[in-house]
Design a protein around this motif. Sequence first.
Motif, PDB file in Angstrom:
ATOM      1  N   ASP A 182      16.626  34.143  -1.977  1.00  0.00           N
ATOM      2  CA  ASP A 182      15.268  34.597  -1.677  1.00  0.00           C
ATOM      3  C   ASP A 182      14.268  33.639  -2.329  1.00  0.00           C
ATOM      4  N   PRO A 183      13.426  32.959  -1.544  1.00  0.00           N
ATOM      5  CA  PRO A 183      12.488  31.974  -2.123  1.00  0.00           C
ATOM      6  C   PRO A 183      11.554  32.584  -3.165  1.00  0.00           C
ATOM      7  N   LEU A 184      11.086  33.823  -2.907  1.00  0.00           N
ATOM      8  CA  LEU A 184      10.180  34.460  -3.861  1.00  0.00           C
ATOM      9  C   LEU A 184      10.919  34.790  -5.150  1.00  0.00           C
ATOM     10  N   GLY A 185      12.181  35.219  -5.036  1.00  0.00           N
ATOM     11  CA  GLY A 185      12.979  35.490  -6.228  1.00  0.00           C
ATOM     12  C   GLY A 185      13.204  34.232  -7.041  1.00  0.00           C
ATOM     13  N   VAL A 186      13.468  33.113  -6.355  1.00  0.00           N
ATOM     14  CA  VAL A 186      13.648  31.835  -7.045  1.00  0.00           C
ATOM     15  C   VAL A 186      12.355  31.436  -7.762  1.00  0.00           C
ATOM     16  N   ALA A 187      11.216  31.646  -7.101  1.00  0.00           N
ATOM     17  CA  ALA A 187       9.927  31.305  -7.716  1.00  0.00           C
ATOM     18  C   ALA A 187       9.685  32.142  -8.972  1.00  0.00           C
ATOM     19  N   PHE A 188      10.003  33.438  -8.907  1.00  0.00           N
ATOM     20  CA  PHE A 188       9.835  34.296 -10.088  1.00  0.00           C
ATOM     21  C   PHE A 188      10.743  33.839 -11.232  1.00  0.00           C
ATOM     22  N   ALA A 189      11.988  33.491 -10.908  1.00  0.00           N
ATOM     23  CA  ALA A 189      12.932  33.064 -11.946  1.00  0.00           C
ATOM     24  C   ALA A 189      12.478  31.763 -12.593  1.00  0.00           C
ATOM     25  N   LEU A 190      11.971  30.825 -11.792  1.00  0.00           N
ATOM     26  CA  LEU A 190      11.499  29.559 -12.341  1.00  0.00           C
ATOM     27  C   LEU A 190      10.230  29.748 -13.185  1.00  0.00           C
ATOM     28  N   ALA A 191       9.360  30.670 -12.754  1.00  0.00           N
ATOM     29  CA  ALA A 191       8.172  30.973 -13.559  1.00  0.00           C
ATOM     30  C   ALA A 191       8.582  31.594 -14.895  1.00  0.00           C
ATOM     31  N   ALA A 192       9.608  32.454 -14.866  1.00  0.00           N
ATOM     32  CA  ALA A 192      10.125  33.018 -16.109  1.00  0.00           C
ATOM     33  C   ALA A 192      10.710  31.925 -16.992  1.00  0.00           C
ATOM     34  N   ALA A 193      11.306  30.904 -16.374  1.00  0.00           N
ATOM     35  CA  ALA A 193      11.853  29.783 -17.145  1.00  0.00           C
ATOM     36  C   ALA A 193      10.750  29.035 -17.884  1.00  0.00           C
ATOM     37  N   VAL A 194       9.620  28.849 -17.223  1.00  0.00           N
ATOM     38  CA  VAL A 194       8.482  28.190 -17.880  1.00  0.00           C
ATOM     39  C   VAL A 194       8.010  29.013 -19.080  1.00  0.00           C
ATOM     40  N   CYS A 195       7.932  30.338 -18.888  1.00  0.00           N
ATOM     41  CA  CYS A 195       7.528  31.208 -19.997  1.00  0.00           C
ATOM     42  C   CYS A 195       8.540  31.156 -21.128  1.00  0.00           C
ATOM     43  N   TRP A 196       9.814  31.064 -20.769  1.00  0.00           N
ATOM     44  CA  TRP A 196      10.835  31.024 -21.818  1.00  0.00           C
ATOM     45  C   TRP A 196      10.716  29.741 -22.635  1.00  0.00           C
ATOM     46  N   ALA A 197      10.419  28.629 -21.957  1.00  0.00           N
ATOM     47  CA  ALA A 197      10.224  27.368 -22.676  1.00  0.00           C
ATOM     48  C   ALA A 197       9.075  27.502 -23.679  1.00  0.00           C
ATOM     49  N   ALA A 198       7.964  28.103 -23.224  1.00  0.00           N
ATOM     50  CA  ALA A 198       6.829  28.311 -24.131  1.00  0.00           C
ATOM     51  C   ALA A 198       7.202  29.272 -25.246  1.00  0.00           C
ATOM     52  N   TYR A 199       8.034  30.253 -24.935  1.00  0.00           N
ATOM     53  CA  TYR A 199       8.477  31.225 -25.938  1.00  0.00           C
ATOM     54  C   TYR A 199       9.242  30.541 -27.064  1.00  0.00           C
ATOM     55  N   ILE A 200      10.088  29.578 -26.712  1.00  0.00           N
ATOM     56  CA  ILE A 200      10.879  28.883 -27.724  1.00  0.00           C
ATOM     57  C   ILE A 200       9.967  28.109 -28.674  1.00  0.00           C
ATOM     58  N   VAL A 201       8.994  27.403 -28.104  1.00  0.00           N
ATOM     59  CA  VAL A 201       8.073  26.616 -28.939  1.00  0.00           C
ATOM     60  C   VAL A 201       7.270  27.534 -29.862  1.00  0.00           C
ATOM     61  N   LEU A 202       6.749  28.631 -29.307  1.00  0.00           N
ATOM     62  CA  LEU A 202       5.942  29.551 -30.115  1.00  0.00           C
ATOM     63  C   LEU A 202       6.796  30.301 -31.134  1.00  0.00           C
ATOM     64  N   THR A 203       8.032  30.612 -30.770  1.00  0.00           N
ATOM     65  CA  THR A 203       8.909  31.315 -31.699  1.00  0.00           C
ATOM     66  C   THR A 203       9.206  30.455 -32.918  1.00  0.00           C
ATOM     67  N   GLN A 204       9.363  29.144 -32.715  1.00  0.00           N
ATOM     68  CA  GLN A 204       9.592  28.247 -33.845  1.00  0.00           C
ATOM     69  C   GLN A 204       8.402  28.290 -34.800  1.00  0.00           C
ATOM     70  N   ARG A 205       7.198  28.275 -34.253  1.00  0.00           N
ATOM     71  CA  ARG A 205       6.004  28.295 -35.100  1.00  0.00           C
ATOM     72  C   ARG A 205       5.856  29.629 -35.827  1.00  0.00           C
ATOM     73  N   VAL A 206       5.994  30.708 -35.077  1.00  0.00           N
ATOM     74  CA  VAL A 206       5.825  32.031 -35.671  1.00  0.00           C
ATOM     75  C   VAL A 206       6.952  32.328 -36.655  1.00  0.00           C
TER      76      VAL A 206
END
Length: 360
Positions: free
Chosen positions: A138-162
């Motif tokens: 499902d293209p929309l499902g793939v888009a949601f998963a990839l958007a979640a991947a971007v958030c997860w990348a940001a989560y890792i960077v912020l988690t290191q700082r916090v």
Amino acid sequence: MKNNARSGTMLALASMTLVQLGIAASVGLIDQIGAEGAAWLRLAWAGLLLPLLVRPRLRSIPRRVLLNGVALGVVTAGITMLFMAAVARLPLGTASALEFLGPLGVAVVRGSGRARLWALPAAAGVLMLTEPWNGGADPLGVAFALAAAVCWAAYIVLTQRVGDAMPGFTGLAVSMPVAGIVATLVAGPSVIGHMTPQLVLVGLALALLLPVIPFSLELLALRRLTTAAFGTLMALEPAIALVIGLVVLGQSPSAVAVGGIAFVVLAGIGAERTGNRHPAAPAAPAGSAAPAGPAAPAGPAAPAGPAASAAPAASAAPAASAAPAASAAPVAPAAPVEPARPAEIAAAATDRERSSFLPG
């Protein structure tokens, strides 16, 4: 040391398993209140429970650190809601593998040389999972998963700082209420009217299953494992999701999808093993920064003659001996600096959802 590594590994595996079980258990809830509603209910309960359990002292937290905690909460909400939307449209194993591209991307970008080559098998895995040649995903499902991947990348960077700036579970106690507020603003108005006492209790149980217990286990694991070791373990999460999707949800992946997940897991392990953080080089000792040797040639420039040469001889001796004393004294090697550990979380996470959680 071996006991710490063993217990840390068990904690990390338990955390990842609970994350995937929590997602699988939420699938039934999605049918009743939608993907956004299921994510909101979990985050709202987590945002209430963690501050009560941890009781963070906000006045003692510097403003900049507190803002990082707020940003982490926003990203956490994004991971959870986007990933739940992806799971509603894709098999759990496929969605988790696509989301794992977030921490994999962080490892590749932060790495150098061979670490960046692991993007190739990851790209091959994505193609096998999405099968764009026959529209298998499902293209929309793939888009949601990839958007979640971007958030997860940001989560890792912020988690290191916090995680570096806040002790214990304080980071979670600050970020999760923010995540609950964001989820309430986005999904609350459309879901609250459908709430029943039974759904509220189900939401409480799901919040404990994910994210309260898994995130706490991750923090404990990161106190026993290096960042590289934890990140390597985190690469197993798509495989765990595949097994839980098969056993709990009855989702039978195709041979091509299994191969795609294997490629993503391989890329994650390789990138984490070659792209872990290194200690900063110790600064040069102040005493050896300015070499004293060049001062010695000043002696021969003194005028010739018995009286003139005697004075330089007397003054040059102390200067000549002072230089070796400053430069020849052995400098004690600096104690090795242990790499900082994220609170990543990965990764690690590591890490989450994963923040959320998701696969976080």
